[in-house]
Scaffold this motif. Structure first.
Motif, PDB file in Angstrom:
ATOM      1  N   ASN A  23      -3.757  38.764  -1.225  1.00  0.00           N
ATOM      2  CA  ASN A  23      -3.613  38.708   0.227  1.00  0.00           C
ATOM      3  C   ASN A  23      -3.785  37.275   0.727  1.00  0.00           C
ATOM      4  N   ASP A  29       2.550  40.302   2.521  1.00  0.00           N
ATOM      5  CA  ASP A  29       3.020  39.793   3.805  1.00  0.00           C
ATOM      6  C   ASP A  29       2.031  40.136   4.928  1.00  0.00           C
ATOM      7  N   GLN A  30       1.717  39.165   5.764  1.00  0.00           N
ATOM      8  CA  GLN A  30       0.752  39.345   6.844  1.00  0.00           C
ATOM      9  C   GLN A  30       1.363  39.235   8.235  1.00  0.00           C
ATOM     10  N   THR A  31       2.683  39.243   8.343  1.00  0.00           N
ATOM     11  CA  THR A  31       3.298  39.119   9.663  1.00  0.00           C
ATOM     12  C   THR A  31       3.003  40.338  10.525  1.00  0.00           C
ATOM     13  N   ALA A  33       0.355  42.235  10.281  1.00  0.00           N
ATOM     14  CA  ALA A  33      -1.062  42.150  10.655  1.00  0.00           C
ATOM     15  C   ALA A  33      -1.262  41.197  11.825  1.00  0.00           C
ATOM     16  N   MET A  51      -5.955  34.320  11.464  1.00  0.00           N
ATOM     17  CA  MET A  51      -5.291  34.633  10.198  1.00  0.00           C
ATOM     18  C   MET A  51      -5.708  33.642   9.114  1.00  0.00           C
ATOM     19  N   ARG A  55      -7.771  34.554   5.767  1.00  0.00           N
ATOM     20  CA  ARG A  55      -7.276  34.192   4.431  1.00  0.00           C
ATOM     21  C   ARG A  55      -8.265  33.302   3.691  1.00  0.00           C
ATOM     22  N   GLU A  58     -10.953  35.518   2.371  1.00  0.00           N
ATOM     23  CA  GLU A  58     -10.425  36.281   1.242  1.00  0.00           C
ATOM     24  C   GLU A  58     -10.292  35.418  -0.013  1.00  0.00           C
ATOM     25  N   ALA A  85     -11.198  43.804   9.859  1.00  0.00           N
ATOM     26  CA  ALA A  85      -9.767  43.995   9.593  1.00  0.00           C
ATOM     27  C   ALA A  85      -9.381  45.469   9.619  1.00  0.00           C
TER      28      ALA A  85
END
Length: 172
Positions: A23, A29-31, A33, A51, A55, A58, A85
């Motif tokens: 992640n 893909d985080q778009t 989110a 974001m 990241r 993470e 989250a």
């Protein structure tokens, strides 16, 4: 049994960390989110920062968890990240019951809940093996990696050999 426990904890920790590392590195893909974060009321100019912060947590937490460096602190930090989250990104209670959106969000919510359970287990476990060997951690590593263990057991005689002996054996 001790060996199974030692390696089982190590493998489980690496497996859990893979979710966060993939992640963080953008493999997942985080778009969507980011869109959900903005839709839930986060200021649009703050979303990229949130974001990036997510990241970063993470990545650092995932690496620390995988390599066994401050794994308890990493697990707690990742739990804190996951709580936020999960409640922002997987609010299944906002969707109409029985719809595909509801089912998908509920599954992701429960998946994150299970990951939090694994992280809580890691955070509550006292001694855990590390993936990398350091002088201060050599007692928690499997005996195969510890030269000191070879003095106490005839099973690990290879630990007594010098580098020259090993290189001559490998050349032969």
């Amino acid at each position: 049994m001790e060996r199974l426990s030692r390696y089982g904890i190590l493998i489980a920790r690496v497996m859990i960390s893979m979710v966060f590392l993939l992640n963080a590195l953008g493999v997942i893909d985080q778009t969507e989110a980011a869109r959900e974060l903005a839709a839930r009321g986060a200021p649009s100019n703050l979303v990229p920062f949130l974001m990036l912060a997510g990241r970063s947590v993470e990545l650092i937490g995932g690496l620390a968890l995988a390599f066994g460096i401050f794994q308890r602190v990493a697990a707690i930090a990742l739990i804190a990240f996951l709580v936020a989250a999960t409640f922002v990104g997987h609010a299944f209670w906002l969707a109409a019951a029985g719809t595909p959106v509801f089912v998908g969000q509920l599954i992701n919510f429960l998946k994150n809940l299970a990951i939090m359970g694994g992280l809580l287990f890691i955070a509550s476990t006292q001694s855990q093996p590390a993936l990398i060997v350091t002088s201060s951690l050599h007692k928690t590593i499997a005996p195969l990696y510890s030269p000191a263990a070879s003095r106490h057991s005839s099973r690990y005689k290879w630990g007594r050999r010098s580098c020259r002996e090993w290189s001559s054996l490998l050349r032969a």
